[in-house]
Design an enzyme around this catalytic site. Structure first.
Site, mmCIF file in Angstrom:
data_model
loop_
_atom_site.group_PDB
_atom_site.id
_atom_site.type_symbol
_atom_site.label_atom_id
_atom_site.label_comp_id
_atom_site.label_asym_id
_atom_site.label_seq_id
_atom_site.Cartn_x
_atom_site.Cartn_y
_atom_site.Cartn_z
ATOM 1 N N LYS A 166 -33.098 41.229 -2.999
ATOM 2 C CA LYS A 166 -33.689 40.466 -1.902
ATOM 3 C C LYS A 166 -32.633 39.239 -1.719
ATOM 4 C CE LYS A 166 -36.382 37.592 -0.347
ATOM 5 N NZ LYS A 166 -35.861 36.673 0.634
ATOM 6 N N GLU B 218 -33.840 31.248 -13.438
ATOM 7 C CA GLU B 218 -32.722 30.133 -13.248
ATOM 8 C C GLU B 218 -33.340 29.271 -12.042
ATOM 9 O OE1 GLU B 218 -29.194 32.812 -14.729
ATOM 10 O OE2 GLU B 218 -28.870 31.469 -13.114
ATOM 11 N N CYS C 12 -27.433 23.890 -8.387
ATOM 12 C CA CYS C 12 -28.625 23.706 -9.663
ATOM 13 C C CYS C 12 -27.828 22.916 -10.677
ATOM 14 C CB CYS C 12 -28.913 24.902 -10.002
ATOM 15 S SG CYS C 12 -27.725 25.951 -10.556
HETATM 16 P P1 NAD Z 1 -36.337 29.343 -3.089
HETATM 17 O O1 NAD Z 1 -37.100 29.576 -4.409
HETATM 18 O O2 NAD Z 1 -36.983 28.737 -1.891
HETATM 19 O O3 NAD Z 1 -36.111 30.814 -2.221
HETATM 20 C C1 NAD Z 1 -35.317 31.848 -3.533
HETATM 21 C C2 NAD Z 1 -35.536 33.156 -3.126
HETATM 22 O O4 NAD Z 1 -36.769 33.255 -3.424
HETATM 23 C C3 NAD Z 1 -35.235 33.514 -1.611
HETATM 24 O O5 NAD Z 1 -34.769 34.639 -1.825
HETATM 25 C C4 NAD Z 1 -36.791 33.336 -1.230
HETATM 26 O O6 NAD Z 1 -37.051 34.422 0.149
HETATM 27 C C5 NAD Z 1 -37.644 34.106 -2.370
HETATM 28 N N1 NAD Z 1 -39.049 33.550 -2.421
HETATM 29 C C6 NAD Z 1 -39.575 32.533 -1.903
HETATM 30 N N2 NAD Z 1 -41.080 32.771 -2.062
HETATM 31 C C7 NAD Z 1 -41.115 33.894 -2.768
HETATM 32 C C8 NAD Z 1 -42.330 34.534 -3.445
HETATM 33 N N3 NAD Z 1 -43.381 34.070 -3.392
HETATM 34 N N4 NAD Z 1 -42.069 35.441 -4.231
HETATM 35 C C9 NAD Z 1 -40.869 36.258 -4.265
HETATM 36 N N5 NAD Z 1 -39.780 35.532 -3.759
HETATM 37 C C10 NAD Z 1 -39.717 34.292 -2.964
HETATM 38 O O7 NAD Z 1 -35.340 28.596 -3.277
HETATM 39 P P2 NAD Z 1 -33.983 28.100 -2.293
HETATM 40 O O8 NAD Z 1 -34.351 27.047 -1.786
HETATM 41 O O9 NAD Z 1 -33.412 29.587 -1.793
HETATM 42 O O10 NAD Z 1 -32.958 27.458 -3.612
HETATM 43 C C11 NAD Z 1 -32.602 26.315 -3.880
HETATM 44 C C12 NAD Z 1 -33.305 26.173 -5.547
HETATM 45 O O11 NAD Z 1 -32.680 27.084 -6.132
HETATM 46 C C13 NAD Z 1 -33.017 24.942 -5.974
HETATM 47 O O12 NAD Z 1 -34.180 24.445 -6.589
HETATM 48 C C14 NAD Z 1 -31.914 25.184 -6.960
HETATM 49 O O13 NAD Z 1 -31.996 24.293 -8.052
HETATM 50 C C15 NAD Z 1 -32.050 26.501 -7.342
HETATM 51 N N6 NAD Z 1 -31.008 27.146 -8.010
HETATM 52 C C16 NAD Z 1 -30.987 27.363 -9.460
HETATM 53 C C17 NAD Z 1 -29.971 27.984 -10.044
HETATM 54 C C18 NAD Z 1 -29.784 28.088 -11.426
HETATM 55 O O14 NAD Z 1 -28.927 28.857 -11.869
HETATM 56 N N7 NAD Z 1 -30.681 27.365 -12.386
HETATM 57 C C19 NAD Z 1 -28.924 28.376 -9.230
HETATM 58 C C20 NAD Z 1 -28.773 28.303 -7.946
HETATM 59 C C21 NAD Z 1 -29.997 27.401 -7.256
#
Ligand code: NAD
Length: 505
Positions: free
Chosen positions: A190, A265, A299
């Site tokens: 997804k 992550e 991140c």
């Molecule tokens: P997000 O958590 O808003 O969304 C990520 C994904 O989760 C999307 O596909 C979204 O549709 C899905 N999602 C949202 N709510 C959900 C739920 N209730 N159940 C299942 N899936 C759900 O994150 P974002 O805004 O897309 O990305 C930014 C974040 O990602 C930042 O906090 C960043 O630090 C983190 N990030 C971490 C890493 C790492 O390796 N640690 C790498 C890249 C990004």
């Protein structure tokens, strides 16, 4: 060069338009969602529509999960060499599509082409690395005792859900999907609703490589509908998730009833600590790169700069001069260093942190507004640099996820450690010093899953990648990925020489 990339982009957008809506990819076929719902995807570069995207719910997830569960029965037993060859062919195809991946990823996410140009190369490298590891994926340990032979084997866990964020969608998807397939798992992916386009190129690359239908499925949709349904589905045995910390908590709750194995992550607020004995020019380059590359939407970015008081003034002076010179512009221009942020909401969030910084008493040295003129159409933010930040301030604690660097001053090593560990996150830390003993001490004491000494983040695929505290659960990379995607089974065979206790005799 900008004109060349714009021409390539127009060609790709025409193809997208001709294909109509961005569809799901289930059991080897492109499908509209059952509800026929969709949402409009716009570009952060100019606010223009890119395409409509099908919006899925639990019914679509059910179809994809069932397809993946069925395909698992054959994929898990496929000859390892054949699996390796398929993964290598996927890598070949990714390289074949490098140009279209680069321009579409830039237009969809706002990430400068200088970085998205490498997305395909890195994505292909992920597939090639895990292709070779396929051969050893089932290996275990032999642990005999006097009367028994014990040995373990690893077996793929089943159909898994992979949920990815918007910031580096292509590379992160390959990072998760390649080890899952190498293990023998099947996948329902997804992608983030804000940058779903290149996920379809990846699926196309896999189909053309001869990956059997159902082994890899893509379902588009929102987090609280499609994402949630994926985490709750009974046929999905594990969830690999990259995204925000709060979303990780939701997923843990959602997956509780079906006892999902999770790999998270999550966010970061990573320190870079510069001591007075560091090689200053290299440290300066790394600090700027690790905060302002990828628009700061990274991140692992070093969003907290901890400067030793002896070098504070000179370092800040040089840093400020460089930040002021960062080139903001159209991400398709190879000269651009900072493109627009992912969407208006995120642009406003980042700008609101600049306002908060003032209220909290930090000094904004540069940035905080948005460029005027043509760039006002996009979600741009002038790169922000602040000093006078303390761990008590919200801007010293919360993840901003933009071109936003907060500077702290320290005097002693103990103070540096205290500031570094004062946040709830623990993803990465960067240390700049020429004192080897000090580097070892800080690397030991800093609360982070990954520490780089005298280096920016340089990824080596066999090493463990992941965070502590609120930054994640589990590790990716090399063998660590197999620990997640596979079950370890112990088999104990008696030599026939041990005593069996007799009851009722
Ligand atoms: P997000 O958590 O808003 O969304 C990520 C994904 O989760 C999307 O596909 C979204 O549709 C899905 N999602 C949202 N709510 C959900 C739920 N209730 N159940 C299942 N899936 C759900 O994150 P974002 O805004 O897309 O990305 C930014 C974040 O990602 C930042 O906090 C960043 O630090 C983190 N990030 C971490 C890493 C790492 O390796 N640690 C790498 C890249 C990004």
């Amino acid at each position: 060069m900008l004109a060349d990339y714009q021409k390539k982009l127009q060609k790709e957008l025409k193809i997208l338009k001709k294909n109509g809506m961005l569809k799901n990819f289930i059991n080897g076929e492109l499908k509209d969602s059952v509800s026929k719902d969709s949402f409009e995807l716009t570009s952060p570069v100019d606010g223009k529509k890119i395409c409509d995207v099908t919006s899925s719910n639990h019914k679509d997830i059910d179809k994809a999960a069932k397809a993946a569960a069925k395909a698992f029965k054959t994929w898990k037993n496929i000859d390892h060499k054949e699996r390796r060859d398929i993964l290598n062919r996927i890598a070949d195809n990714i390289e074949k599509y490098a140009d279209e991946i680069a321009v579409l990823e830039s237009y969809d996410t706002g990430q400068p082409i200088r970085f998205t140009k490498k997305a395909a190369i890195r994505g292909a490298a992920n597939f090639r690395y895990f292709a070779e590891k396929t051969i050893d994926a089932a290996n275990g340990l032999s642990t005999p005792d006097t009367h028994h032979m014990n040995f373990s084997i690893r077996q793929p866990i089943g159909a898994v859900g992979i949920i990815t964020p918007w910031n580096a969608p292509f590379m992160l998807s390959t990072w998760k999907i390649a080890p899952a397939l190498a293990s023998g798992c099947t996948v329902v992916h997804k992608p983030a609703e804000d940058s779903p386009v290149t996920a379809m190129i990846l699926a196309k690359a896999a189909k053309e490589a001869g990956l059997p239908d159902g082994v890899w499925n893509v379902v588009h949709g929102l987090g609280h509908t499609a994402g949630k349904a994926l985490t709750e589905h009974e046929d999905i045995k594990a969830i690999a998730f990259v995204g925000e910390t709060t979303t990780g908590s939701h997923i843990m709750r959602q997956g509780a009833d079906t006892l999902k194995r999770v790999h998270f992550e999550l966010g970061g607020k990573n320190p870079v600590i510069v001591f007075d004995d560091a090689e200053m020019d290299r440290a300066l380059d790394a600090v700027i790169f690790m905060k302002y590359s990828l628009n700061g939407e990274r991140c692992t970015s070093s969003s907290r700069l901890l400067l030793h008081e002896k070098v504070y003034d000179t370092f800040i002076k040089k840093l400020l001069a460089r930040v002021k010179k960062l080139k903001i512009g159209n991400p398709l221009d190879p000269k651009t260093e900072i493109g627009p942020l992912i969407h208006r909401g995120h642009q406003e969030k980042v700008l609101s942190y600049a306002k908060l910084a003032k209220e909290e008493g930090a000094n904004i040295l540069t940035g905080g507004g948005s460029p005027k003129g043509k760039l006002a159409e996009g979600c741009y933010v002038n790169p922000i640099l602040l000093d006078g930040v303390t761990p008590k301030m919200r801007i010293g604690q919360e993840e901003v996820f933009g071109p936003f660097l907060s500077v702290f001053k320290f005097k002693t090593e103990a103070q540096a450690i205290k500031i570094a560990n004062s946040v709830r996150y623990g993803l990465t830390a960067y240390i700049w010093t020429n004192d080897t003993s000090r580097a070892h001490r800080i690397a030991r004491d800093v609360e982070a899953g990954m520490v780089w000494v005298n280096s920016q983040n340089v990824r080596h695929l066999p090493t463990p990648f992941g965070g502590m505290k609120y930054s994640g659960i589990g590790r990716d990379g090399g063998e660590y990925s197999f620990d997640f995607y596979m079950e370890t089974k112990n088999i104990c065979i008696a030599y026939g020489t041990h005593t069996i206790p007799k009851l009722g005799s």
